[in-house]
Design an enzyme around this catalytic site. Structure first.
Site, PDB file in Angstrom:
ATOM      1  N   GLY A  91      96.645  59.444  52.171  1.00  0.00           N
ATOM      2  CA  GLY A  91      96.852  58.417  53.170  1.00  0.00           C
ATOM      3  C   GLY A  91      96.269  58.658  54.546  1.00  0.00           C
ATOM      4  N   TRP A  93      93.226  58.181  55.766  1.00  0.00           N
ATOM      5  CA  TRP A  93      92.432  57.056  56.257  1.00  0.00           C
ATOM      6  C   TRP A  93      93.304  55.838  56.517  1.00  0.00           C
ATOM      7  CZ3 TRP A  93      86.781  56.193  54.357  1.00  0.00           C
ATOM      8  CH2 TRP A  93      86.015  57.333  54.676  1.00  0.00           C
ATOM      9  N   ASP A 114      95.893  53.161  44.909  1.00  0.00           N
ATOM     10  CA  ASP A 114      95.575  54.438  44.268  1.00  0.00           C
ATOM     11  C   ASP A 114      96.257  54.483  42.916  1.00  0.00           C
ATOM     12  OD1 ASP A 114      95.301  57.357  43.664  1.00  0.00           O
ATOM     13  OD2 ASP A 114      94.602  57.426  45.729  1.00  0.00           O
ATOM     14  N   ASP A 130      94.791  50.401  39.460  1.00  0.00           N
ATOM     15  CA  ASP A 130      93.391  50.758  39.283  1.00  0.00           C
ATOM     16  C   ASP A 130      92.532  49.631  39.853  1.00  0.00           C
ATOM     17  OD1 ASP A 130      90.848  51.433  38.412  1.00  0.00           O
ATOM     18  OD2 ASP A 130      91.464  51.873  36.351  1.00  0.00           O
ATOM     19  N   ASP A 154      87.343  56.987  50.378  1.00  0.00           N
ATOM     20  CA  ASP A 154      87.083  58.427  50.502  1.00  0.00           C
ATOM     21  C   ASP A 154      87.268  59.099  49.141  1.00  0.00           C
ATOM     22  OD1 ASP A 154      86.337  60.642  52.072  1.00  0.00           O
ATOM     23  OD2 ASP A 154      88.420  61.270  52.318  1.00  0.00           O
ATOM     24  N   LYS A 194      82.394  57.655  50.614  1.00  0.00           N
ATOM     25  CA  LYS A 194      81.878  59.017  50.526  1.00  0.00           C
ATOM     26  C   LYS A 194      80.870  59.133  49.395  1.00  0.00           C
ATOM     27  CE  LYS A 194      84.852  62.285  49.469  1.00  0.00           C
ATOM     28  NZ  LYS A 194      85.918  63.245  49.807  1.00  0.00           N
TER      29      LYS A 194
END
Length: 255
Positions: A91, A93, A114, A130, A154, A194
């Site tokens: 958590g 971000w 998540d 998902d 990320d 990322k």
């Protein structure tokens, strides 16, 4: 071309986001039961000044400083914005986003998703699902109250230790995140994710440039110097969204 963030980020309270120097190196004791790779990881964590500062300031992870640096430079998280955080746990971000999009009128929404559970964060709505599910884009738009202004990720795929394979895995994950972003972003929206250097970054940028006005790579100072980690940042979404009736219905209902 990769941009290195030159100006250090500032914490929400106005302090310099750079960690203080730590003169003494912490050494592991009684670590014989750990594998060599585990010992190296733990040693690095114990001596990482960003890890220490994240604990002191209440951030969920050191990754918070990466987003702080990027957003201080590009001003992506605007008051009143709607934000989706993919693969949000633990958590870090989401914490940054919740603080920066909150407006005086109480607007601004952050939805974190998540596969793992995540401890509640003030100002963040969490969904354990998902993002690849067919129903996920419509569900996220409904939770946000309209199309997103920013999708951020990320996430990193599980590693095998074989660098070329790991690179392909993370690129594949980013491509899936991009497809999701195309479905939920509002025109003018932004995307950040990322990636890792490995030879296919150019193809990824070319793909993003078809739907975004500006695309760049950035390596924050909070990224470890020995890491191949980069962040791709795309801004100015042109508004192309694949025909998905559920998504269109959710967007119309939110409007």
């Amino acid at each position: 071309m990769t941009d290195r963030v030159k100006t250090p980020g500032r914490s929400p309270g106005g302090g310099d986001a750079r960690p203080e120097a730590r003169p003494l190196k912490v050494r592991l004791k009684k670590a014989r039961s750990l594998s060599s790779s585990s010992q190296k990881w733990l040693q690095r964590q114990l001596n990482d000044p960003y890890v220490a500062r994240a604990k002191r300031e209440g951030w969920r992870s050191r990754a918070a400083f990466k987003l702080l640096e990027i957003d201080d430079r590009l001003k992506l998280l605007k008051p009143g914005a709607r934000v989706v955080d993919l693969g949000a746990a633990p958590g870090g971000w989401s914490q940054i986003a919740a603080q920066r999009v909150k407006s005086e009128q109480g607007q601004g929404r952050v939805v974190a998703i998540d596969l793992l559970e995540m401890e509640p964060i003030a100002g963040v709505d969490f969904a354990q699902l998902d993002f690849l599910q067919e129903s996920a884009p419509a569900q996220l738009i409904s939770m946000l109250g309209g199309p997103a202004d920013m999708v951020m990720s990320d996430m990193a795929a599980n590693t095998t230790g074989h660098r070329p394979t790991d690179h392909l895995r993370i690129v594949g994950l980013v491509e899936l995140a991009i497809d999701f972003a195309r479905q939920v972003l509002a025109p003018g929206g932004s995307f950040i994710a990322k990636v890792f250097q490995g030879g296919t970054e150019g193809a990824l940028l070319a793909d993003l440039k078809r739907d975004f006005a500006t695309v760049r790579h950035i390596k924050p100072q909070a990224s470890r110097a020995d890491s191949a980690e980069l962040y791709v940042v795309a801004t100015g979404f042109r508004g192309h969204r694949p025909g998905n009736p559920d998504v269109a219905e959710a967007a119309d209902a939110a409007d």
